[in-house]
Design a protein around this motif. Structure first.
Motif, PDB file in Angstrom:
ATOM      1  N   LEU A   1      -9.522  29.879   3.588  1.00  0.00           N
ATOM      2  CA  LEU A   1      -9.571  29.182   4.999  1.00  0.00           C
ATOM      3  C   LEU A   1      -8.752  29.537   6.065  1.00  0.00           C
ATOM      4  N   CYS A   2      -8.909  30.049   7.120  1.00  0.00           N
ATOM      5  CA  CYS A   2      -8.324  30.231   8.144  1.00  0.00           C
ATOM      6  C   CYS A   2      -8.357  29.178   8.984  1.00  0.00           C
ATOM      7  N   PRO A   3      -7.242  28.035   9.397  1.00  0.00           N
ATOM      8  CA  PRO A   3      -7.421  26.692   9.743  1.00  0.00           C
ATOM      9  C   PRO A   3      -7.687  26.823  11.408  1.00  0.00           C
ATOM     10  N   GLU A   4      -8.387  25.793  12.003  1.00  0.00           N
ATOM     11  CA  GLU A   4      -8.233  25.445  13.326  1.00  0.00           C
ATOM     12  C   GLU A   4      -6.724  25.310  13.722  1.00  0.00           C
ATOM     13  N   GLY A   5      -6.285  26.033  14.887  1.00  0.00           N
ATOM     14  CA  GLY A   5      -5.023  25.852  15.269  1.00  0.00           C
ATOM     15  C   GLY A   5      -3.851  26.794  14.657  1.00  0.00           C
ATOM     16  N   ARG A   6      -4.383  27.674  13.890  1.00  0.00           N
ATOM     17  CA  ARG A   6      -3.824  28.900  13.091  1.00  0.00           C
ATOM     18  C   ARG A   6      -2.962  28.324  11.921  1.00  0.00           C
ATOM     19  N   ARG A   7      -2.100  27.423  12.328  1.00  0.00           N
ATOM     20  CA  ARG A   7      -1.125  26.944  11.093  1.00  0.00           C
ATOM     21  C   ARG A   7      -0.341  27.812  10.518  1.00  0.00           C
ATOM     22  N   ILE A   8       0.067  28.874  11.348  1.00  0.00           N
ATOM     23  CA  ILE A   8       1.115  29.896  10.627  1.00  0.00           C
ATOM     24  C   ILE A   8       2.455  29.232  10.598  1.00  0.00           C
ATOM     25  N   PHE A   9       3.499  30.044   9.804  1.00  0.00           N
ATOM     26  CA  PHE A   9       4.573  29.319   9.914  1.00  0.00           C
ATOM     27  C   PHE A   9       5.452  30.169  10.964  1.00  0.00           C
ATOM     28  N   LEU A  10       5.682  29.410  11.948  1.00  0.00           N
ATOM     29  CA  LEU A  10       6.329  29.922  13.063  1.00  0.00           C
ATOM     30  C   LEU A  10       7.617  30.437  12.985  1.00  0.00           C
ATOM     31  N   ASN A  11       8.309  29.674  12.154  1.00  0.00           N
ATOM     32  CA  ASN A  11       9.721  30.291  11.865  1.00  0.00           C
ATOM     33  C   ASN A  11      10.092  31.597  10.974  1.00  0.00           C
ATOM     34  N   LEU A  12       9.022  31.732  10.521  1.00  0.00           N
ATOM     35  CA  LEU A  12       9.076  32.946   9.498  1.00  0.00           C
ATOM     36  C   LEU A  12       8.488  34.136  10.072  1.00  0.00           C
ATOM     37  N   THR A  13       8.721  35.321   9.650  1.00  0.00           N
ATOM     38  CA  THR A  13       8.210  36.725  10.086  1.00  0.00           C
ATOM     39  C   THR A  13       7.036  36.747   9.825  1.00  0.00           C
ATOM     40  N   VAL A  14       6.285  37.686  10.392  1.00  0.00           N
ATOM     41  CA  VAL A  14       4.920  38.123   9.842  1.00  0.00           C
ATOM     42  C   VAL A  14       4.636  38.480   8.376  1.00  0.00           C
ATOM     43  N   SER A  15       5.470  39.379   8.117  1.00  0.00           N
ATOM     44  CA  SER A  15       5.738  39.791   6.814  1.00  0.00           C
ATOM     45  C   SER A  15       5.681  38.546   5.668  1.00  0.00           C
TER      46      SER A  15
END
Length: 237
Positions: free
Chosen positions: A83-97
């Motif tokens: 699932l790619c959730p609504e609002g992205r929910r990525i870890f903003l304080n971590l790097t892309v990697s």
């Protein structure tokens, strides 16, 4: 055609409120299927039910013929759903990697991880350019690309996308939908929940309209684009 996912007569309640009222649909293997509808129609609840994030009161959900209804979420992920959730929910304080590594935690083989990464970099070259950048400093469009990439790191058989165009500028909306179409051409089966009905229907092999927890219309993407009811309600006339 084989069905990747079958959602059969599913009911979901939030307390005394009925969120899904006997919803049924199928996602054929290799297809893009879209769910459209207004806010509160039950679209995100449908994805949460598939992923075991809300309790299904009755009904059956099967994935390639095996029941997954109310299965624990980590087991559903291991079965091949992401699932790619609504609002992205990525870890903003971590790097892309670091975000990508978290996404691929269930893939133990280094060669498989590297192959998936190469596929992601061919789809989203900016992810390769920004591997060491903190995710919170990315643009909105890049954050959405990262959210999709993180889901892809699980190497899913079925990718669930919840409102991928939300909050993006019009040119980025077009780009994201082009990437979704390309992903499908690479062989990914996709269930897309989207408020941008025009782009979603243009892309879809098959589509369903949800209203107040019920499916009220179904057809190919083109059939719904041409439907006067859909035009009036979702396409600005």
């Amino acid at each position: 055609m084989t069905s990747a996912l079958v959602f059969s007569d599913v009911y979901v309640n939030y307390g005394s409120i009925s969120a899904l009222k006997g919803v049924s649909f199928e996602v054929p293997d290799g297809s893009i299927v879209t769910l459209i509808g207004a806010n509160g129609a039950g679209k995100s609840t449908t994805l949460k039910a598939i992923m075991g994030l809300v309790n299904v009161r009755s009904g059956l959900i099967t994935f390639y013929g095996s029941p997954i209804t109310n299965m624990k979420t980590h087991l559903i992920v291991r079965n091949g759903l992401a699932l790619c959730p609504e609002g992205r929910r990525i870890f903003l304080n971590l790097t892309v990697s670091e975000n990508l590594k978290i996404g691929g935690y269930i893939i133990k083989e280094k060669e498989t991880q590297e192959a998936i990464l190469e596929e992601i970099f061919s789809l989203f070259p900016r992810m390769k350019e920004r591997l060491n950048q903190i995710a919170g400093t990315l643009s909105g469009g890049e954050q959405q690309m990262l959210a999709i990439s993180r889901a892809m790191m699980q190497n899913p058989k079925l990718l669930l996308l919840d409102e991928p165009s939300l909050g993006l500028a019009p040119n980025l909306v077009v780009e994201i939908f082009e990437k979704i179409e390309y992903l499908n051409k690479l062989g990914k089966t996709i269930l897309l929940v989207e408020q941008n009905a025009y782009h979603a229907l243009r892309l879809a092999h098959y589509s369903y309209v949800l209203e107040q927890g019920r499916i009220v219309l179904a057809g190919t993407g083109q059939e719904l684009l041409d439907n006067p009811q859909v035009k009036s309600a979702y396409l600005g006339g």
